[in-house]
Design an enzyme around this catalytic site. Structure first.
Site, mmCIF file in Angstrom:
data_model
loop_
_atom_site.group_PDB
_atom_site.id
_atom_site.type_symbol
_atom_site.label_atom_id
_atom_site.label_comp_id
_atom_site.label_asym_id
_atom_site.label_seq_id
_atom_site.Cartn_x
_atom_site.Cartn_y
_atom_site.Cartn_z
ATOM 1 N N HIS A 1 0.828 -1.197 0.000
ATOM 2 C CA HIS A 1 0.000 0.000 0.000
ATOM 3 C C HIS A 1 0.867 1.254 0.000
ATOM 4 C CE1 HIS A 1 -3.968 -1.953 0.916
ATOM 5 N NE2 HIS A 1 -3.111 -2.944 1.149
ATOM 6 N N ASP B 1 -5.543 6.013 2.067
ATOM 7 C CA ASP B 1 -5.723 4.631 1.627
ATOM 8 C C ASP B 1 -7.166 4.218 1.839
ATOM 9 O OD1 ASP B 1 -5.653 1.646 1.677
ATOM 10 O OD2 ASP B 1 -3.496 1.971 1.483
#
Length: 304
Positions: free
Chosen positions: A16, A106
């Site tokens: 990520h 995110d």
């Protein structure tokens, strides 16, 4: 003239962090001031800059270090980040001279949107997974796909249909006692405020999965911004952008490259299960024996 300042907030997992750092470099190349937030209990960085992207590190224990359940850890993580983000937005305004105008967070942290709204900031959710994976999670969130699975194969828009082995482990009908149940809740929650964010960025591109992109875009406007890889492997528009520049682990880059260069083109199998995989001893043994018996050279990577 005041420069727009964007705060980019990756979930603290390697797969990520990398895409969002690369996206940050692209934003910075367009004249924006960009600061990336990294959550770690380790001294990840010896510097506070990745090229044109500023970096701040917030101390935060990993799940393994906290020694608590995943559910409890995620609640603790949310509380910590929510508090720290408010402080950080104020600090960056004073230290940089450019107030934060937007949070790019995110998608695994959808609750950041509420913080952005309370602070009067723009908000963009960044999906690091492909649209194909996002589509599966979206259908679960909307109640259009039940767990455990009731009907196979699955067809969301057009063929090909998906069999059970095509789906992530935590979607394959595993019961709530499984170690994957918390991860299932985590990835499904990405869509809890999917339509409320100002922008949705997805780490993909149309020619990779055009049908999946078009289907997700039919639910709300999205912006494919991939592939998020160093510029040297893509278009060479960013000078000296040759590496991701940040790692939670200790990669043996030189050793791996030297070994790969000694092999023929197309002769090596690369296997990576990411930092959230939870494989048992028997599964590990089966994977290892399968690779050995394939007769191919291989690199096997586990994030933990």
């Amino acid at each position: 003239m005041s420069k727009s300042h964007v705060l980019v907030i990756p979930y603290p997992a390697q797969g990520h962090i990398n895409p969002m750092i690369q996206f940050s470099k692209r934003l910075a190349s367009k004249g924006l001031q960009v600061t990336a937030v990294i959550f770690s209990s380790q001294a990840l960085l010896e510097h506070t800059q990745l090229g044109s992207v500023g970096v701040v590190t917030i101390d935060c224990q990993s799940h393994e270090e906290a020694k608590i359940s995943i559910d409890d850890y995620l609640k603790q993580f949310q509380a910590t980040v929510t508090l720290k983000l408010r402080e950080l937005v104020a600090e960056l305004k004073n230290s940089s001279g450019y107030p934060i105008c937007c949070l790019v967070y995110d998608s695994l942290m959808p609750w950041v949107l509420e913080t952005a709204r309370q602070l009067g900031l723009g908000a963009a959710s960044f999906f690091t997974q492909s649209c194909a994976v996002d589509t599966v999670c979206y259908h679960i969130h909307e109640g259009q796909l039940k767990i455990p699975l009731e009907k196979l194969p699955l067809t969301f828009s057009r063929p090909p249909a998906l069999e059970i082995t095509d789906l992530p482990s935590f979607v394959q009908g595993l019961e709530s006692k499984s170690e994957y149940s918390s991860l299932l809740n985590l990835v499904v929650s990405q869509f809890s405020n999917f339509r409320e964010a100002d922008w949705i960025f997805v780490n993909t591109f149309n020619t990779l999965e055009e049908e999946a992109v078009n289907w997700l875009a039919s639910q709300r406007s999205i912006k494919p911004i991939g592939p998020t890889i160093p510029s040297v492997y893509l278009d060479r528009q960013l000078e000296d952008d040759r590496e991701y520049g940040l790692s939670l682990f200790k990669p043996n880059l030189d050793g791996c490259k030297e070994w790969l260069d000694s092999k023929e083109t197309g002769s090596v199998v690369y296997v990576s299960y990411g930092s959230m995989a939870a494989l048992g001893e028997e599964q590990m043994a089966e994977i290892a024996w399968g690779l050995k018996r394939s007769g191919c050279y291989f690199l096997l990577k586990f994030g933990t």
